[in-house]
Design a protein around this motif. Structure first.
Motif, short mmCIF file in Angstrom:
data_model
loop_
_atom_site.label_atom_id
_atom_site.label_comp_id
_atom_site.label_asym_id
_atom_site.label_seq_id
_atom_site.Cartn_x
_atom_site.Cartn_y
_atom_site.Cartn_z
N LYS A 56 0.84 -1.19 0.22
CA LYS A 56 -0.05 -0.04 -0.05
C LYS A 56 0.81 1.13 -0.09
CE LYS A 56 -3.74 -2.26 0.57
NZ LYS A 56 -4.83 -2.26 -0.60
N LEU A 57 2.09 1.19 0.34
CA LEU A 57 3.12 2.28 0.37
C LEU A 57 3.19 3.02 -1.31
CD1 LEU A 57 5.45 4.12 1.51
CD2 LEU A 57 6.86 2.25 0.87
N ASP A 58 3.13 2.08 -2.11
CA ASP A 58 3.27 2.28 -3.46
C ASP A 58 1.80 2.93 -4.20
OD1 ASP A 58 6.12 1.45 -3.46
OD2 ASP A 58 5.41 -0.57 -3.61
N PHE A 59 0.90 2.11 -3.52
CA PHE A 59 -0.38 2.46 -4.43
C PHE A 59 -1.50 1.97 -3.62
CE2 PHE A 59 -3.82 1.47 -7.43
CZ PHE A 59 -3.93 2.69 -8.22
N ASP A 60 -2.43 2.70 -3.30
CA ASP A 60 -3.67 2.38 -2.41
C ASP A 60 -4.93 2.96 -3.17
OD1 ASP A 60 -5.56 1.63 -0.84
OD2 ASP A 60 -4.59 2.56 0.98
#
Length: 301
Positions: free
Chosen positions: A279-283
């Motif tokens: 989720k750090l990259d894309f949520d």
């Protein structure tokens, strides 16, 4: 949390509810022996996806033989609840595994059939179902549309949150978003699509949802149909469904499969912490949303 999962690619005993349940049980036992806690079966594994059947229908015309075939299909489809569902619950209980099984569901009140994914817990039994909200193409001849109340749910279980869509529902962006909003760890995509492009769909969903994606399909040959059904087939192909089942990581990498041209059970050890880490990259429902620009609503009535 680490969990072991299995994706089944197999041929049902076509249009035979009881014999298909026998085969399902043997596949669950085999998966459990490999330490799996969850097993996914393909779209309409019970009693079989009627690939390339015409049901004797064309525009403006239906035949008595096609109606009789529909009756046979209906009688071998799964009723909810039923003794057959109780048997499935017992299979899950005996093997201590969660099950998600693609079935054709029969409705005894209206006579319609639905393409359905049922969820079964080893401790709680039947959890619920997802009904395909939009059958594709000629599937609409035999399957009614599912309702929103039953269809667009994610189930919170002891081995993570699981939910998903069936086959080409996964090409409906808003349907996918309805599942994403419930934050699944396991996104399930049972299918009958055996094109070489399908595994890329599973990868895309994994990258978009940032969760594990499990895709399951049947391997099916013309010889798997009895002689009684050959007249309903639309062409003379031998291999009717090549498979293509796979397990995909939250970054879109294949952890198992794609499996082609044979039956088999794919397994993988999944670390559910990877869902959160990615989720750090894309949520898609968090920091990568713009609620000030976009509004999304699901009518579940």
């Amino acid at each position: 949390m680490h969990i072991n999962v299995a994706v089944v690619q197999a041929t049902p005993v076509f249009f035979d509810l009881q014999k298909t349940l026998d085969k399902l049980e043997s596949l669950v036992i085999e998966s459990a022996r490999q330490g799996c806690q969850f097993v996914l079966f393909p779209e309409s594994f019970i009693p079989g996806y009627p690939r390339k059947f015409t049901f004797g229908a064309s525009i403006g015309l239906r035949t008595d033989a096609g109606r009789e075939l529909y009756r046979t299909y209906w009688e071998n489809s799964l009723q909810l609840p039923s003794p057959e569902l109780k048997r499935i619950e017992q299979i899950a209980r005996d093997n201590r595994v969660y099950l998600a099984i693609g079935v054709t569901e029969r409705n005894v009140l209206n006579g319609s059939l639905y393409c359905t994914l049922i969820y079964v817990s080893p401790t709680q039994g039947y959890l619920g179902k997802h009904q395909k909200v939009k059958p594709t193409g000629v599937e609409r001849l035999i399957w009614a549309e599912g309702n929103g109340q039953d269809s667009l749910r994610v189930f919170d279980t002891e081995i993570g949150r699981m939910g998903g869509l069936i086959c080409w529902e996964n090409y409906m962006p808003l349907a996918r978003m309805s599942i994403y909003q419930q934050a699944p760890h396991l996104y399930l995509a049972p299918t009958a699509d055996a094109r070489p492009t399908w595994p890329a769909t599973l990868q895309h969903i994994a990258c978009e949802a940032r969760c594990y994606v499990l895709g399951s399909n049947q391997f099916f040959q013309r010889s798997d149909y009895s002689e009684a059904y050959q007249e309903f087939l639309a062409d003379d192909d031998n291999v009717l469904c090549r498979g293509g089942s796979a397990i995909v990581s939250p970054q879109g990498d294949f952890l198992a499969g794609p499996l082609w041209d044979q039956e088999g059970i794919l397994t993988a050890d999944l670390d559910l912490n990877e869902v959160l880490k990615n989720k750090l990259d894309f949520d898609v429902i968090g920091h990568y949303t713009r609620p000030d620009l976009f509004d999304f609503k699901v009518n579940v009535r």
